[in-house]
Motif scaffolding. Structure first.
Motif, mmCIF file in Angstrom:
data_model
loop_
_atom_site.group_PDB
_atom_site.id
_atom_site.type_symbol
_atom_site.label_atom_id
_atom_site.label_comp_id
_atom_site.label_asym_id
_atom_site.label_seq_id
_atom_site.Cartn_x
_atom_site.Cartn_y
_atom_site.Cartn_z
ATOM 1 N N SER A 114 33.203 30.173 38.565
ATOM 2 C CA SER A 114 32.482 30.066 39.848
ATOM 3 C C SER A 114 33.354 29.424 40.924
ATOM 4 C CB SER A 114 31.196 29.261 39.679
ATOM 5 O OG SER A 114 30.316 29.919 38.798
ATOM 6 N N ALA A 115 34.144 28.436 40.538
ATOM 7 C CA ALA A 115 35.036 27.780 41.500
ATOM 8 C C ALA A 115 36.074 28.769 42.027
ATOM 9 C CB ALA A 115 35.718 26.577 40.860
ATOM 10 N N ALA A 116 36.611 29.612 41.148
ATOM 11 C CA ALA A 116 37.584 30.615 41.583
ATOM 12 C C ALA A 116 36.939 31.588 42.569
ATOM 13 C CB ALA A 116 38.152 31.366 40.377
ATOM 14 N N TYR A 117 35.737 32.059 42.257
ATOM 15 C CA TYR A 117 35.043 32.964 43.172
ATOM 16 C C TYR A 117 34.803 32.306 44.521
ATOM 17 C CZ TYR A 117 34.119 37.095 40.376
ATOM 18 O OH TYR A 117 34.259 38.256 39.675
ATOM 19 N N ALA A 118 34.410 31.045 44.503
ATOM 20 C CA ALA A 118 34.169 30.330 45.762
ATOM 21 C C ALA A 118 35.455 30.248 46.583
ATOM 22 C CB ALA A 118 33.610 28.937 45.490
ATOM 23 N N SER B 167 48.344 27.640 43.831
ATOM 24 C CA SER B 167 48.980 27.165 42.589
ATOM 25 C C SER B 167 47.929 26.913 41.502
ATOM 26 C CB SER B 167 49.832 25.922 42.842
ATOM 27 O OG SER B 167 49.043 24.869 43.336
ATOM 28 N N ALA B 168 46.773 26.420 41.876
ATOM 29 C CA ALA B 168 45.705 26.201 40.886
ATOM 30 C C ALA B 168 45.147 27.536 40.399
ATOM 31 C CB ALA B 168 44.592 25.347 41.483
ATOM 32 N N LEU B 169 45.061 28.518 41.278
ATOM 33 C CA LEU B 169 44.589 29.854 40.873
ATOM 34 C C LEU B 169 45.619 30.533 39.970
ATOM 35 C CD1 LEU B 169 42.980 30.949 44.238
ATOM 36 C CD2 LEU B 169 41.771 30.637 42.054
ATOM 37 N N ILE B 170 46.900 30.272 40.202
ATOM 38 C CA ILE B 170 47.946 30.808 39.321
ATOM 39 C C ILE B 170 47.751 30.250 37.910
ATOM 40 C CG2 ILE B 170 50.425 30.722 38.815
ATOM 41 C CD1 ILE B 170 50.896 30.880 41.892
ATOM 42 N N ARG B 171 47.487 28.954 37.806
ATOM 43 C CA ARG B 171 47.225 28.356 36.487
ATOM 44 C C ARG B 171 45.985 28.985 35.852
ATOM 45 N NH1 ARG B 171 48.930 23.890 39.326
ATOM 46 N NH2 ARG B 171 46.810 23.154 39.739
ATOM 47 N N ALA B 172 44.981 29.273 36.674
ATOM 48 C CA ALA B 172 43.746 29.871 36.147
ATOM 49 C C ALA B 172 43.972 31.301 35.651
ATOM 50 C CB ALA B 172 42.650 29.835 37.208
ATOM 51 N N LEU B 173 45.012 31.969 36.148
ATOM 52 C CA LEU B 173 45.349 33.307 35.641
ATOM 53 C C LEU B 173 45.749 33.269 34.168
ATOM 54 C CD1 LEU B 173 47.517 34.899 38.485
ATOM 55 C CD2 LEU B 173 45.323 35.751 37.624
ATOM 56 N N LYS B 174 46.089 32.069 33.666
ATOM 57 C CA LYS B 174 46.518 31.906 32.273
ATOM 58 C C LYS B 174 45.415 31.299 31.407
ATOM 59 C CE LYS B 174 51.093 31.204 34.133
ATOM 60 N NZ LYS B 174 51.826 30.213 34.860
ATOM 61 N N ASP B 175 44.211 31.179 31.959
ATOM 62 C CA ASP B 175 43.089 30.580 31.237
ATOM 63 C C ASP B 175 42.796 31.393 29.971
ATOM 64 O OD1 ASP B 175 40.686 28.520 32.197
ATOM 65 O OD2 ASP B 175 40.022 30.008 30.728
ATOM 66 N N GLN B 176 42.273 30.727 28.962
ATOM 67 C CA GLN B 176 41.924 31.424 27.718
ATOM 68 C C GLN B 176 40.729 32.356 27.894
ATOM 69 O OE1 GLN B 176 41.450 28.411 24.701
ATOM 70 N NE2 GLN B 176 43.640 28.364 24.295
ATOM 71 N N ASP B 177 39.877 32.068 28.871
ATOM 72 C CA ASP B 177 38.670 32.868 29.082
ATOM 73 C C ASP B 177 38.966 34.040 30.025
ATOM 74 O OD1 ASP B 177 35.579 32.974 28.818
ATOM 75 O OD2 ASP B 177 35.985 33.204 30.970
ATOM 76 N N VAL B 178 38.580 35.228 29.610
ATOM 77 C CA VAL B 178 38.833 36.425 30.393
ATOM 78 C C VAL B 178 38.099 36.377 31.738
ATOM 79 C CG1 VAL B 178 36.971 37.781 29.319
ATOM 80 C CG2 VAL B 178 38.936 38.942 30.310
ATOM 81 N N VAL C 147 37.435 33.786 33.585
ATOM 82 C CA VAL C 147 38.156 32.892 34.498
ATOM 83 C C VAL C 147 39.408 33.599 35.003
ATOM 84 C CG1 VAL C 147 39.378 30.692 34.715
ATOM 85 C CG2 VAL C 147 37.233 30.811 33.422
ATOM 86 N N ARG C 148 40.127 34.288 34.114
ATOM 87 C CA ARG C 148 41.332 35.007 34.543
ATOM 88 C C ARG C 148 40.980 36.073 35.584
ATOM 89 N NH1 ARG C 148 42.133 35.304 28.968
ATOM 90 N NH2 ARG C 148 42.124 37.584 29.002
ATOM 91 N N HIS C 149 39.893 36.806 35.335
ATOM 92 C CA HIS C 149 39.448 37.830 36.282
ATOM 93 C C HIS C 149 39.081 37.200 37.619
ATOM 94 C CE1 HIS C 149 36.446 40.373 38.296
ATOM 95 N NE2 HIS C 149 37.275 41.334 37.943
ATOM 96 N N SER C 150 38.336 36.108 37.582
ATOM 97 C CA SER C 150 37.921 35.419 38.810
ATOM 98 C C SER C 150 39.130 34.918 39.596
ATOM 99 C CB SER C 150 36.995 34.243 38.490
ATOM 100 O OG SER C 150 35.813 34.693 37.879
ATOM 101 N N VAL D 223 40.902 42.332 34.245
ATOM 102 C CA VAL D 223 41.895 41.386 34.769
ATOM 103 C C VAL D 223 43.081 42.161 35.323
ATOM 104 C CG1 VAL D 223 43.470 39.487 34.198
ATOM 105 C CG2 VAL D 223 41.175 39.546 33.197
ATOM 106 N N ARG D 224 43.521 43.184 34.592
ATOM 107 C CA ARG D 224 44.648 43.990 35.070
ATOM 108 C C ARG D 224 44.310 44.662 36.404
ATOM 109 N NH1 ARG D 224 44.745 45.621 29.488
ATOM 110 N NH2 ARG D 224 43.973 47.670 30.083
ATOM 111 N N ALA D 225 43.092 45.191 36.515
ATOM 112 C CA ALA D 225 42.679 45.845 37.764
ATOM 113 C C ALA D 225 42.607 44.834 38.912
ATOM 114 C CB ALA D 225 41.333 46.533 37.587
ATOM 115 N N ALA D 226 42.033 43.667 38.656
ATOM 116 C CA ALA D 226 41.936 42.635 39.698
ATOM 117 C C ALA D 226 43.325 42.178 40.135
ATOM 118 C CB ALA D 226 41.098 41.452 39.210
ATOM 119 N N ALA D 227 44.258 42.103 39.184
ATOM 120 C CA ALA D 227 45.639 41.721 39.515
ATOM 121 C C ALA D 227 46.274 42.768 40.425
ATOM 122 C CB ALA D 227 46.457 41.533 38.245
ATOM 123 N N ALA D 228 46.052 44.045 40.131
ATOM 124 C CA ALA D 228 46.603 45.116 40.969
ATOM 125 C C ALA D 228 46.023 45.049 42.383
ATOM 126 C CB ALA D 228 46.318 46.480 40.349
#
Length: 199
Positions: A84-88, A101-112, A114-117, A148-153
């Motif tokens: 939710s924080a990422a979406y906000a 930089s915090a969102l970059i770290r969240a891209l490596k989160d264990q939860d899919v 969170v990575r998508h968000s 996640v791959r689509a959101a990254a693109a």
């Protein structure tokens, strides 16, 4: 008599406007405090409410006050709060570039989720998220989840020309979905540098 009633109504309307502005500021302060509550449901709901309020344009200049708290919430122990924080932050758009930089770290989160968000949140930041290009490429090429791959693109597409060299590399990926996402992003960016790789 009518003029005095009109003046009274005007004064009342102005007072209501001032009261409404104070109430909004108080509500934002309350939401910031709720993001630090002991109850993860309260924290998650506060982040979702902020997402809604930001996307509706109900939070103006005060938005800068919520960015540090939302950035800290990306490290929350609760998956729902982090997502939710990422979406906000994504709802803030280019104003959230301090959270990259915090969102970059969240891209490596264990939860899919969170990575998508996180990938989704980097998209509206646009060129302010250019430091995320290597991590978004990693997500595009290696993440196990296709959302996640689509959101990254999509994020890379919105970052623009800074992402072109990495997207051209992604055209060589063995995964057809990765190649397709990279080609679509390059086409939408419209860089002439990509034309030979796309032919």
């Amino acid at each position: 008599m009518m003029k005095s009633i009109s003046w009274i109504l005007l004064v009342c309307l102005l007072c209501l406007q001032v009261y409404a502005d104070e109430t909004r500021e108080q509500q934002i302060e309350k939401l910031i405090k709720q993001l630090q509550d002991a109850d993860s449901d309260v924290r998650s709901n506060a982040a979702m409410t902020l997402t809604h309020e930001i996307s509706q344009g109900n939070i103006g200049s005060e938005v800068k006050d919520v960015i540090p708290t939302l950035t800290r919430a990306l490290k929350d122990q609760d998956v729902g709060v982090r997502s939710s924080a990422a979406y906000a932050l994504g709802s803030i758009g280019s104003g959230a570039k301090d959270a990259v930089s915090a969102l970059i770290r969240a891209l490596k989160d264990q939860d899919v989720g969170v990575r998508h968000s996180a990938a989704w949140a980097l998209r509206p930041i646009g060129s302010g998220a250019k430091d995320a290009v290597p991590d978004l490429i990693r997500a595009l090429l290696q993440d196990e989840d296709k959302s996640v791959r689509a959101a990254a693109a999509w994020a890379l597409e919105n970052i623009g020309k800074d992402a072109v060299p990495a997207l051209i590399q992604a055209l060589q990926n063995p995964d057809a979905n990765v190649r397709g996402s990279a080609a679509m992003a390059l086409g939408n960016i419209g860089s002439e540098d990509a034309v030979p790789a796309l032919i």
